[in-house]
Write a protein that holds these residues in place. Structure first.
Motif, short mmCIF file in Angstrom:
data_model
loop_
_atom_site.label_atom_id
_atom_site.label_comp_id
_atom_site.label_asym_id
_atom_site.label_seq_id
_atom_site.Cartn_x
_atom_site.Cartn_y
_atom_site.Cartn_z
N LYS A 203 41.84 39.14 48.05
CA LYS A 203 41.80 40.46 47.41
C LYS A 203 43.20 41.07 47.43
N ARG B 27 46.87 37.58 36.46
CA ARG B 27 46.01 36.61 37.11
C ARG B 27 46.79 35.96 38.25
N HIS C 126 46.98 37.86 41.22
CA HIS C 126 45.69 38.07 41.85
C HIS C 126 45.21 39.51 41.79
N ASP D 251 42.63 42.40 41.17
CA ASP D 251 41.19 42.33 41.43
C ASP D 251 40.37 42.67 40.20
N GLY D 252 40.99 43.39 39.26
CA GLY D 252 40.24 43.77 38.06
C GLY D 252 41.19 44.14 36.94
N TYR D 253 40.64 44.18 35.74
CA TYR D 253 41.47 44.42 34.56
C TYR D 253 40.92 45.57 33.72
N LEU E 299 38.75 35.06 31.82
CA LEU E 299 38.72 35.94 32.99
C LEU E 299 37.28 36.17 33.42
N GLU F 60 35.62 33.44 35.20
CA GLU F 60 36.07 33.41 36.59
C GLU F 60 35.48 34.59 37.36
N SER F 61 34.56 35.27 36.73
CA SER F 61 33.89 36.47 37.27
C SER F 61 34.85 37.54 37.76
N MET F 62 35.86 37.78 36.94
CA MET F 62 36.79 38.89 37.17
C MET F 62 36.22 40.13 36.48
#
Lengths: 339, 339
Positions: free
Chosen positions: B65, B119, B122, B124-126, B141, B144-146
């Motif tokens: 994370k 990415r 790293h 955590d969210g976009y 994305l 990859e469960s982002m």
DNA sequence: AATAGTTGCTAAAACATTTTAAATATTTGT
DNA sequence: ACAAATATTTAAAATGTTTTAGCAACTATT
């Protein structure tokens, strides 16, 4: 499904070689380390094939470099800072650096927190438009030999690079211009604090008026969410004012809105000049005369200085103070109505 | 001088305990791990005393994370995006997340690069205002469960959360209003591409005109550095136009400047409505009627959805499509001059 | 024929954490 | 007094890199 991301170890194992070799090749140290071209080719081909990308966190952890620059502005939604941010970001990316940013809203504590956050994230360098009260924090960055470039304002007690404009002369010049146009009762409405750019703008205004023996009329605004009240009160109370110099685009935006609502005509009733050019001022009828800062130049200098320090590891380079010059963009808002 | 930064090992050694213990205590797992309160106190006190801060890179490396959100907007110097960015940033920081941002300028390749960079770092969210052509990257994305939240526009072929406004109705409504004011020759000048918000705005405009049997007059602009030329040509060529709806604030800013320079009076010669409210439009004389997007609400929804996904690990939550409503802020620029 | 030098590669340490699995110490029950 | 249960603490592995120091295996030099 989403298989674990490949690591350098996977690459090495799959090719039956050492990860050291892979690392050297990927970091362009193949010649230096005398790795055979066969090997280099094989590795590069495989890496491309499987799309391996080194984990930058691990890389940063090991090398201590994060390829990230911390950008701290006053307010990213202000077009002045937004435009600078845009230009800096662009240049930074082109040189392999990412930007982490935040807005201070001139809040000392928030700024300190942000500096700590950035430090925590191991940013490689800092670009800061500092509020008052963060001298210690910035000094401590510098003792840790972190590259720091200040802009828009500087901290008189801190020896570091900065890029600013000649605020005092700019304000002096704008005021002189108003005097030259025949205005006698020139007010300065400005966000006021101890930041150098503001102090200098006020000084410049005062110098010009003193030179002509004219009375000073300064309205200092707090850095509040809403400036309507204080500006309205001021404009209502002082009937004699025939011209106003606004200290920032934000002050002017509020001021002009309020003039509209009070039925004050520009420039017939009050002439107007603002610091910081923007579309809003250019579009206005009449268009607003502004002190335009050379945004491209500022951004260019800021990022150049910073990249320079980053590349030279900050060794040996002397600090630079860049003072750029503004343009007084004369438009209709500062010319007396023809009689 | 600048002593090496303390690590958790230093803390452990100096207290003659294991770093595991320190880690547990610092991560609030003392009770769970049944660490004695004596020990907890001792460690916390010492940590505070020496000012130890865990290295977030190492932490991120180990935990996966980064407490960072990637924010991808079209152009940070555009007040619409700047304001949203400001609000999102604020909320994110309050929830322990930092923002890395960048502007796409609607460049597909640049956006892809940025997504990869994020990415790589790293995040955590976009949060993304996507240009066309990045569907694959965003889909990947998501596999990859982002957590990904789109805004301002969405990608019809991608199932993810998004926050937009009812663009079609907004444009329809604005056009209807112009018709209602008696305008017969209403043009749409807009940046045009395949992005949903633009497609919808054009559709809305067309619907309204069709409804009244009026002729459509659409000028599609490229996403160029400078729009002066194309808009000038259009405005010069079509003499019959009595009203213009601009598709974005940028288009309108250019358009109004050009109208000034061509001596076209607003609204006497041509009435004007723009998408996206801003100071520039409010200040203009006459003030410009705008389709105002609920910026605060948008930011609020965006960040709430994202934080939600981050906390729930994205498990079990269904994707949300939030469609907010705009306000038609009627001002002088769209009302026929009194005869 | 032994020594020195070069070429091509690699094992292991280091970066600073978290977490798993287990060891040690203390208390309780009989 | 001994086993079992429970309460504390920890060693070691794992995360994914870079870099140091050095190993083999040749080639060239005396």
């Amino acid at each position: 499904m989403s298989k674990k991301r490949l690591s350098i170890v996977d690459i090495a194992n799959n090719l039956n070689i050492s990860k050291t070799t892979v690392s050297f090749i990927l970091n362009g140290r193949a010649k230096e380390k005398r790795i055979s071209t066969d090997m280099v080719e094989k590795v590069l081909k495989y890496v491309k094939e499987v799309g391996y990308k080194p984990n930058s966190l691990a890389k940063s952890l090991r090398t201590g470099k994060s390829n990230t620059i911390g950008l701290i502005v006053e307010d990213i939604s202000n077009p002045f800072f937004g435009s600078i941010a845009r230009l800096i970001e662009d240049k930074a990316y082109k040189n392999g650096y990412k930007i982490i940013y935040c807005s201070t809203y001139n809040d000392t504590q928030k700024t300190k927190d942000m500096i700590n956050m950035f430090r925590d994230r191991h940013v490689d360098g800092y670009i800061i438009a500092p509020p008052q009260g963060v001298e210690e924090d910035i000094a401590s960055l510098i003792t840790e030999s972190m590259p720091v470039v200040l802009f828009d304002r500087y901290l008189p007690t801190i020896d570091t690079d900065y890029v600013v404009v000649n605020n005092q002369f700019s304000a002096y010049n704008a005021t002189q211009y108003l005097v030259g146009q025949g205005y006698k009762n020139i007010a300065l409405i400005t966000f006021a604090n101890d930041q150098t750019q503001m102090v200098d703008r006020i000084k410049g205004y005062q110098m010009a008026l003193k030179e002509h023996g004219l009375k000073q009329l300064i309205k200092e605004l707090p850095f509040a969410e809403d400036l309507t009240e204080s500006i309205t009160a001021f404009l209502k109370s002082r009937k004699g004012i025939d011209a106003v110099l606004f200290g920032t685009n934000r002050d002017a935006t509020y001021g002009i809105k309020i003039m509209h609502s009070l039925g004050i005509r520009i420039p017939e009733d009050i002439a107007v000049i603002s610091f910081d050019d923007s579309d809003a001022f250019e579009l206005h009828s009449p268009p607003i005369t502004t002190v335009a800062q050379p945004i491209e130049d500022m951004a260019e200098h800021i990022i150049t200085i910073l990249l320079d320090k980053l590349n030279n590891n900050g060794v040996g380079t002397k600090n630079q103070s860049i003072v750029l010059h503004t343009d007084l963009v004369v438009r209709g808002s500062s010319q007396p109505a023809k009689k």
